[in-house]
Motif scaffolding. Structure first.
Motif, short mmCIF file in Angstrom:
data_model
loop_
_atom_site.label_atom_id
_atom_site.label_comp_id
_atom_site.label_asym_id
_atom_site.label_seq_id
_atom_site.Cartn_x
_atom_site.Cartn_y
_atom_site.Cartn_z
N THR A 135 0.81 -1.23 0.00
CA THR A 135 0.00 0.00 0.00
C THR A 135 0.84 1.28 0.00
OG1 THR A 135 -0.12 0.01 2.43
CG2 THR A 135 -1.89 -1.14 1.24
N ALA A 175 -11.84 -5.04 -5.61
CA ALA A 175 -11.01 -6.06 -4.97
C ALA A 175 -11.85 -6.97 -4.08
CB ALA A 175 -9.91 -5.39 -4.15
N ILE A 178 -13.93 -9.29 -6.30
CA ILE A 178 -13.13 -10.30 -7.00
C ILE A 178 -12.65 -11.38 -6.05
CG2 ILE A 178 -11.00 -10.68 -8.30
CD1 ILE A 178 -11.38 -7.85 -9.47
N VAL A 179 -12.28 -10.97 -4.81
CA VAL A 179 -11.76 -11.93 -3.82
C VAL A 179 -12.59 -11.81 -2.53
CG1 VAL A 179 -9.71 -12.79 -2.63
CG2 VAL A 179 -9.45 -11.54 -4.78
N ARG A 185 -6.24 -13.48 1.98
CA ARG A 185 -6.35 -13.30 0.53
C ARG A 185 -7.11 -12.01 0.20
NH1 ARG A 185 -8.65 -18.12 -2.74
NH2 ARG A 185 -8.00 -16.67 -4.39
N THR A 186 -8.19 -11.77 0.90
CA THR A 186 -8.93 -10.53 0.65
C THR A 186 -8.13 -9.32 1.11
OG1 THR A 186 -11.03 -11.71 0.92
CG2 THR A 186 -11.09 -9.32 1.09
N LEU A 188 -4.93 -9.01 0.98
CA LEU A 188 -3.96 -8.77 -0.09
C LEU A 188 -4.62 -8.07 -1.28
CD1 LEU A 188 -1.24 -9.12 -1.50
CD2 LEU A 188 -1.93 -11.46 -2.09
N ALA A 189 -5.81 -8.53 -1.67
CA ALA A 189 -6.51 -7.91 -2.79
C ALA A 189 -6.83 -6.45 -2.49
CB ALA A 189 -7.79 -8.69 -3.09
N LEU A 190 -7.26 -6.17 -1.26
CA LEU A 190 -7.56 -4.78 -0.87
C LEU A 190 -6.30 -3.91 -0.94
CD1 LEU A 190 -9.94 -5.39 2.16
CD2 LEU A 190 -10.50 -4.06 0.11
N SER A 191 -5.17 -4.44 -0.53
CA SER A 191 -3.92 -3.67 -0.55
C SER A 191 -3.52 -3.32 -1.98
CB SER A 191 -2.80 -4.47 0.13
OG SER A 191 -3.13 -4.75 1.47
N ILE A 192 -3.67 -4.29 -2.89
CA ILE A 192 -3.39 -4.01 -4.31
C ILE A 192 -4.38 -2.97 -4.83
CG2 ILE A 192 -3.38 -5.02 -6.62
CD1 ILE A 192 -2.50 -7.67 -5.28
N GLY A 193 -5.65 -3.08 -4.40
CA GLY A 193 -6.66 -2.11 -4.82
C GLY A 193 -6.32 -0.69 -4.40
#
Length: 518
Positions: A135, A175, A178-179, A185-186, A188-193
């Motif tokens: 992030t 995010a 999708i996850v 896992r979620t 991680l997806a939020l951090s990429i988002g």
């Protein structure tokens, strides 16, 4: 520029962003719950946001906008203002790159210093470090967004900058969709988002500035006289913001040492508290800074004070009922918005209590947004630094005094109390210098607004008791109950405020006539 129109544009688009933000938080609470993974992500999200407020909002709100406005309205016009922006960008960009790189390298030590409460749980600590590394580039992106937003706001083109935060919420919503599995896992997806959202925001404001005739070229970094002037203004402002952000990091430090879920409770309550703060306070502060700067530059301090007085009146007209309403209906509101899935009724109850305490400082939060432009427009960024130091010391003392006996509720109380300390200090200093004072008529107007707010609060309390069954029912029933509360509160407040003279009736009638004409 019409103040009401500017506030309407900024506030309306900020509200759009907040709607997306609420959708994100509602979905995240149900998918993530008040879990260890949720706490880890919230720390990872808070850290770059803290430095965003330090470098972005602190630097550019305080220094960039007044200096850009002076050049834009001066003999050089847009070309001189554009040159100034390019010179600042040439120095600011590599500084941000270096800062981000250093923190990526020292992230474990940094997270340990801020969230040492997680150190006893190695898996949670390692997850927090990993997510924060993902992030943290958001800091660089959003700081550049602040630069282009400063350009657009100085040109009185508020729409793109006000809407940009919605793109972050859209990216994080995507995010979650999708996850939706929850857990790491979620997270991680939020951090990429978060980082993807920063890219989208930068693209929007860069393109809007280009369309407004400000297409900035990358120059060779050079400390020009304009850059020196910028840093002379910005460094004290950054130090002042830094003291405040250190206070935020201290809150994070204490929250991470409380039981699991505390970061989540603090986050969701603050989300509801931030709605009126952003829609009212940020909109007013953004709208009045260029106006006050212009009047000060023209040697018209009385007009600058008039603008601030108008902003205080309008902010309290909207903020007082918002604070009282949130305090009265905190429990049902949190249950309707966030309870469900992995976020239990007990989680919602604790979050509601935290919210009811935090909103007691809401009027002060908003007033600070209105008062500080009186310093920044005069290139005085040292005074807010001094008051921020006092607030920092008070925050530490209050946390040590209130958290041991009251836990998360003590932390919330310290936050609210510190906001009032900051507000009172800034106002007293501005008044003693003769730059701005709340006149008798305005005190009277605020007192009437408070009386109308109390009448609204009583009506909400009675309505809440009548609809108790709704708030213990399904999600739809809870939402219907909240909608009924909003309707009752709004009607009662407006009628009482209109009757006892808590608002400027002429301004309201003018607005209504314009709507009819349109």
């Amino acid at each position: 520029m019409n103040l009401h129109k500017a506030i309407g544009t900024i506030g309306g688009l900020t509200m759009v962003s907040r709607v997306f933000g609420f959708a994100r938080e509602m979905l995240m609470s149900r998918i993530m719950g008040a879990s260890g993974a949720a706490d880890a992500f919230l720390v990872a999200f808070r850290l770059p946001n803290t430095f965003r407020r330090l470098f972005g909002e602190g630097a550019f709100s305080a220094g960039f906008v007044p200096l850009f406005s002076q050049r834009y309205h001066g003999p050089g016009g847009l070309e001189e203002a554009k040159k100034f922006s390019e010179e600042v960008l040439a120095v600011f960009l590599p500084t941000l790159f270096l800062f981000t790189l250093v923190f990526e390298l020292i992230m474990p030590a940094f997270v340990w210093a801020i969230a040492s409460g997680y150190a006893d749980e190695p898996a949670k600590f390692d997850l927090t470090v990993f997510l924060t590394r993902i992030t943290f580039p958001y800091l660089l992106l959003i700081s550049l967004v602040s630069l282009f937003s400063g350009v657009l706001n100085s040109l009185t083109k508020f729409a793109a900058a006000a809407f940009a935060p919605a793109l972050l919420n859209v990216a994080m919503l995507a995010a979650l969709l999708i996850v939706p599995t929850g857990g790491e896992r979620t997270a991680l997806a939020l951090s990429i988002g978060v980082t993807v959202g920063g890219v989208l925001q930068l693209a929007l404001v860069w393109n809007s500035a280009r369309k407004a005739g400000v297409s900035l070229r990358l120059r060779k970094p050079e400390i020009t006289p304009s850059v020196k002037q910028f840093f002379l203004v910005v460094i004290p402002a950054t130090l002042g913001a830094g003291v405040y952000q250190i206070s935020q990091l201290i809150d994070t430090f204490f929250a991470t040492r409380l039981p699991e879920g505390s970061m989540s409770y603090l986050n969701y309550s603050d989300r509801l508290n931030q709605l009126p703060l952003s829609v009212i306070g940020t909109a007013l502060g953004t709208a009045i800074l260029p106006q006050i700067s212009r009047f000060i530059a023209k040697g018209e301090p009385d007009e600058a004070a008039r603008v601030q007085g108008q902003a205080v009146e309008l902010s309290m007209l909207l903020c007082i009922p918002a604070a009282l309403a949130l305090a009265v209906v905190a429990g049902p509101l949190v249950a309707a918005m966030f309870q469900g899935g992995r976020f239990t009724a007990e989680d919602a109850a604790i979050t509601g209590n935290v919210l009811a305490i935090i909103v007691m400082g809401l009027p002060a939060y908003v007033l600070v947004k209105v008062i500080t432009p009186g310093f920044y427009a005069r290139n005085d960024t040292k005074t807010p630094v001094k008051t921020a130091v006092v607030v920092l010391v008070a925050n530490i003392a209050l946390n040590f005094a209130l958290i041991p006996p009251f836990g998360i509720y003590g932390l919330a109380a310290a936050i609210a109390l510190c906001s009032w300390i900051n507000c009172i200090l800034l106002y007293v200093i501005l008044r003693r210098r003769g730059h701005f004072r709340i006149e008798g008529w305005l005190w009277s107007r605020i007192a009437r607004q408070f009386a109308a707010g109390l009448a609204m609060g009583a009506a909400l309390w009675g309505t809440r008791a009548l609809l108790a069954g709704f708030f213990a029912g399904s999600v739809i029933e809870r939402l219907l109950g909240v909608m009924a509360l909003v309707g009752v509160g709004g009607i009662v407040y407006f009628i009482v405020a209109w009757t006892i003279g808590a608002m400027n009736r002429d301004d309201i009638l003018i607005l209504l006539k314009r709507k009819k004409v349109s």
